[in-house]
Design an enzyme around this catalytic site. Structure first.
Site, short mmCIF file in Angstrom:
data_model
loop_
_atom_site.label_atom_id
_atom_site.label_comp_id
_atom_site.label_asym_id
_atom_site.label_seq_id
_atom_site.Cartn_x
_atom_site.Cartn_y
_atom_site.Cartn_z
N LYS A 1 -0.62 7.11 -2.27
CA LYS A 1 -0.12 7.69 -3.51
C LYS A 1 0.86 6.77 -4.24
CE LYS A 1 0.81 10.61 -6.68
NZ LYS A 1 0.99 9.46 -7.57
N ILE B 1 -4.98 2.96 -9.11
CA ILE B 1 -5.97 1.89 -8.91
C ILE B 1 -5.19 0.62 -8.65
CG2 ILE B 1 -7.79 0.57 -10.05
CD1 ILE B 1 -8.33 3.27 -11.64
N HIS C 1 -3.60 1.87 -3.40
CA HIS C 1 -4.82 2.01 -2.59
C HIS C 1 -5.88 0.98 -3.00
CE1 HIS C 1 -8.04 3.67 -0.32
NE2 HIS C 1 -8.51 4.53 -1.20
N CYS D 1 -13.53 3.77 1.65
CA CYS D 1 -12.07 3.57 1.75
C CYS D 1 -11.62 3.36 3.18
CB CYS D 1 -11.34 4.74 1.11
SG CYS D 1 -11.97 5.12 -0.53
#
Ligand code: ZN
Lengths: 125, 388
Positions: free
Chosen positions: B330, B210, B334, B84
């Protein structure tokens, strides 16, 4: 069991299954898990197999409800990290309804539902 | 050593676009960055590109040259992969290349296509950031790993799910007016507490969604900006990176992220500042607990004190140090490989007064971004400053 052989790891999990689990210890007392050629803490290449103690202690745990495809039939299941002195192990916690940090756990190898692969399992010691 | 400026930025909407290819997402974001910078494509000397799961999502490896093609850039192109933190690492390498004179203008960014995999497929793809032999084979996945850290945190320092819920509520509120965000909708503490569990103690609303999306920037040297007459008020003045043991079980502390501390200390020293100088930050809140670990590791709060910061209003838009004014991972979403650059794009916009939430920090001149990979086995930290 999958066709792939993972040298170092497969022998290690077989040893846990026989109740002869071990960690590696360098000459400076750092613990690690195989396969290793060097101590990850200090780089020492003199690694000796040391028997794991009969029980460890529960450090943290989680009950997983949303699983990856390899574990869908197993969910919900509880993953835990337990401290066995020279090394911490990550496995699934079974046979405990209300886990308590610090409780004593034994380690072994059991089956899982979704795939026919060995699974590291903790149960109350 | 030359300074490094953000000349232009680009960002797709973050959301669910399962039909869009990764290459199309990056084409959109890179076009925004290049046109925003007003730089000629032939002046761009390299592409540094972050992507994590291209092989799993699209059977597509070797994405560097592909994405250069999509951006219309004929220059050496390299893909960076650090889970990430993939594009955070790409930014850091771009900064170093410009500083040492290797290049005057670099296109940097990242993209991720995820929702075409479905929830189970994306969960599997994300899980490979963990240790395959010792973690994945035990059934640990990405939410599970952060749940282990949350439980360890509660055991060591206290705090509860309600404290974490306030972080989710805050970040959703910050995203309400952010057109780039996946979720522009408010949630309540009750919504978070009553959501179905994913990996206890974390529920669905403790987790980032997602997401499909891409982000990009053109970074240039001070000289280049001056020579070309580019208006680039925000500079990257500090960069740092830290690593840790791969498996969570091998770390000294299960409820701390020392790789982030190492990255922050390096970045603070690089910029000649301290944690007290940071006025606003974008941190890697892939799960609510991750924001707690981040703000403690970065030095904004002592270990054990970050958990109550959102609830006490210290990290809300009116607080002493607003965290994730973009909505964070959040609520903004992401798309893994795009997140590191996205954080810098959003923070640069906040600092230059152009963001919908700039009014929360009208006088802020110094901000920080924190981008973490896996269970924070990789971290990059960048310092952004408005230079007059
Ligand atoms: Zn050693």
């Amino acid at each position: 069991m999958s066709e792939q052989h993972d040298e170092g790891y497969d022998e290690w999990i077989d040893a846990i299954d026989r109740g002869e689990g071990y960690a590696l210890e360098c000459s400076n007392g750092h613990g690690s898990l195989p396969p290793r050629r060097l101590c990850p803490e200090c780089g020492d290449a003199d690694l000796e197999k040391r028997a794991l103690p009969d029980s460890g202690t529960l450090d943290t745990y989680t009950t997983i409800h949303v699983a990856t495809p390899a574990f869908t039939e197993d969910a919900p299941y509880t993953v835990a990290i337990a401290d066995f002195g020279l090394a911490r192990l990550t496995g699934q916690l079974r046979g405990v309804e209300d886990p308590e940090v610090g409780m004593r756990l034994a380690v072994g190898v059991e089956e899982r539902k979704t795939e026919d692969e060995p699974l590291l399992v903790f149960r109350p010691a | 050593m030359t300074g490094v400026r953000i000349a232009g930025t680009g960002h797709t909407h973050f959301g669910q676009f399962p039909e869009r290819t990764g290459r199309d997402l990056f084409a959109e974001a890179s076009a925004g960055a290049i046109e925003g910078a007003g730089v000629e494509r032939e002046d761009i000397e390299a592409l540094f590109y972050g992507n994590f799961m291209g092989e799993l999502a699209e059977d597509q490896g070797h994405q560097g040259p592909l994405m250069a093609e999509m951006a219309g850039v004929r220059a050496p192109a390299t893909r960076f992969e650090s889970a990430c933190a993939s594009s955070g690492v790409a930014v850091r390498e771009a900064v170093k290349n410009i500083r040492n004179g290797e290049a005057d203008a670099i296109l940097v960014g990242g993209a991720e296509r995820m929702t075409n995999l479905g929830t189970a497929g994306a969960t599997k793809a994300l899980s490979i950031a963990a240790d395959e032999l010792f973690e994945i084979r035990a059934g640990m996945n990405f939410p599970g790993a952060y749940a282990l850290m949350a439980q360890a945190y509660f055991s060591e320092y206290g705090g509860d799910r309600e404290d974490l819920a306030h972080i989710a509520v805050k970040n959703h509120e910050n995203a309400l007016e952010n057109e780039s965000a996946q979720y522009q909708r408010a949630i309540t503490v009750e919504d978070v507490l009553e959501a179905p569990p994913v990996a206890e103690p974390l529920g669905l609303y403790d987790a980032c969604p997602i997401t499909d999306g891409a982000s990009a920037m053109v970074l240039v040297s001070d000289d280049f900006a001056e020579r070309e007459g580019i208006d680039a008020p925000v500079s990257i003045t500090g960069t740092g990176q830290g690593s840790d043991r791969m498996a969570l079980a091998d770390r000294e502390y299960l409820a701390r992220t020392p790789a982030a501390t190492a990255a922050a200390e390096e970045a603070y020293a690089d910029a000649g500042i301290g944690s007290d100088d940071i006025e606003v930050a974008e941190v890697h809140d892939c799960f609510t607990i991750a924001e707690v670990l981040a703000i403690e590791s970065l030095g904004f709060f002592e270990p054990g004190e970050g958990i109550g910061a959102a609830r006490a209003g210290e990290t809300t838009r009116d607080g002493s140090i607003p965290i994730n004014l973009s909505g964070g991972l959040k609520a903004k979403g992401h798309p893994v490989g795009a997140t590191g650059t996205s954080q810098i794009v959003e923070l640069a916009s906040v600092l230059s007064g152009e963001h919908v939430n700039s009014d929360a920090v009208p006088d802020a001149r110094i901000g920080l971004t924190h981008n973490a990979g896996g269970t924070v086995a990789s971290t990059t930290v960048h310092i952004l400053e408005v230079r007059s």
